[in-house]
Write an enzyme that holds these catalytic residues in place. Structure first.
Site, PDB file in Angstrom:
ATOM      1  N   VAL A   1     103.568 107.282 -17.626  1.00 37.05           N
ATOM      2  CA  VAL A   1     103.040 106.557 -16.123  1.00 37.05           C
ATOM      3  C   VAL A   1     102.716 105.119 -16.761  1.00 37.05           C
ATOM      4  CG1 VAL A   1     101.550 106.371 -14.514  1.00 37.05           C
ATOM      5  CG2 VAL A   1     102.588 108.548 -14.983  1.00 37.05           C
ATOM      6  N   CYS A   2     103.214 104.272 -16.214  1.00 36.46           N
ATOM      7  CA  CYS A   2     102.754 102.730 -16.305  1.00 36.46           C
ATOM      8  C   CYS A   2     102.492 102.049 -15.110  1.00 36.46           C
ATOM      9  CB  CYS A   2     103.991 101.936 -17.055  1.00 36.46           C
ATOM     10  SG  CYS A   2     103.426 100.317 -17.535  1.00 36.46           S
ATOM     11  N   VAL A   3     101.115 101.466 -15.043  1.00 37.35           N
ATOM     12  CA  VAL A   3     100.876 101.033 -13.788  1.00 37.35           C
ATOM     13  C   VAL A   3      99.963  99.569 -14.328  1.00 37.35           C
ATOM     14  CG1 VAL A   3     100.431 103.009 -12.591  1.00 37.35           C
ATOM     15  CG2 VAL A   3      98.688 102.548 -13.824  1.00 37.35           C
TER      16      VAL A   3
END
Ligand SMILES: CC(=[NH2+])C(=O)[O-]
Length: 125
Positions: A103-105
């Site tokens: 996940v990349c936010v």
């Protein structure tokens, strides 16, 4: 359950372990680009800060006896989404052919004003 402290990673900045082993699964706390000795942020851009973050993450992996190929999932927090490509470049080089879930936010106010923080989960058979 086993709490893991990595002497070669930057010191924890709160009441947490560098990693926790629970059965065959390892939960690695968020790593930021602090220098392991001075605690100062290393790098003024994403390429440099991502490299130091991954160096710190690798120190935790090493302490736990884990390999990059034991990574099954990472979570990446970027202060600026505009750094996404620069991050991917460094991250891809670190992983080689290995491809954990991710996940990349974008977020704000990371520890120490860092541009990046990343945690990880590992699993060993
Ligand atoms: C930096 C970090 N891992 C924390 O939990 O504050």
């Amino acid at each position: 359950m086993e709490f893991i402290h990595a002497s070669k990673a930057c010191a924890s900045v709160g009441p947490y372990s560098h990693a926790v082993k629970a059965g065959n699964t390892y939960y690695l706390s968020g790593q930021v680009p602090f220098h392991p000795v001075s605690g100062v942020v290393v790098g003024a851009n994403m390429a440099e800060q991502a490299a130091q973050t991954l160096t710190n993450l690798k120190a935790v992996l090493d302490e736990a006896g884990l390999k990059i190929t034991d990574l099954v999932k990472t979570t990446v927090f970027l202060a600026n989404w505009g750094d996404f490509e620069a991050f991917n470049e460094v991250y891809g080089n670190f992983l080689g052919d290995h491809r954990p879930a991710r996940v990349c936010v974008e977020t704000s106010n990371l520890a120490g004003g860092c541009l990046i923080e990343m945690d990880a989960i590992c699993f060993v058979e």
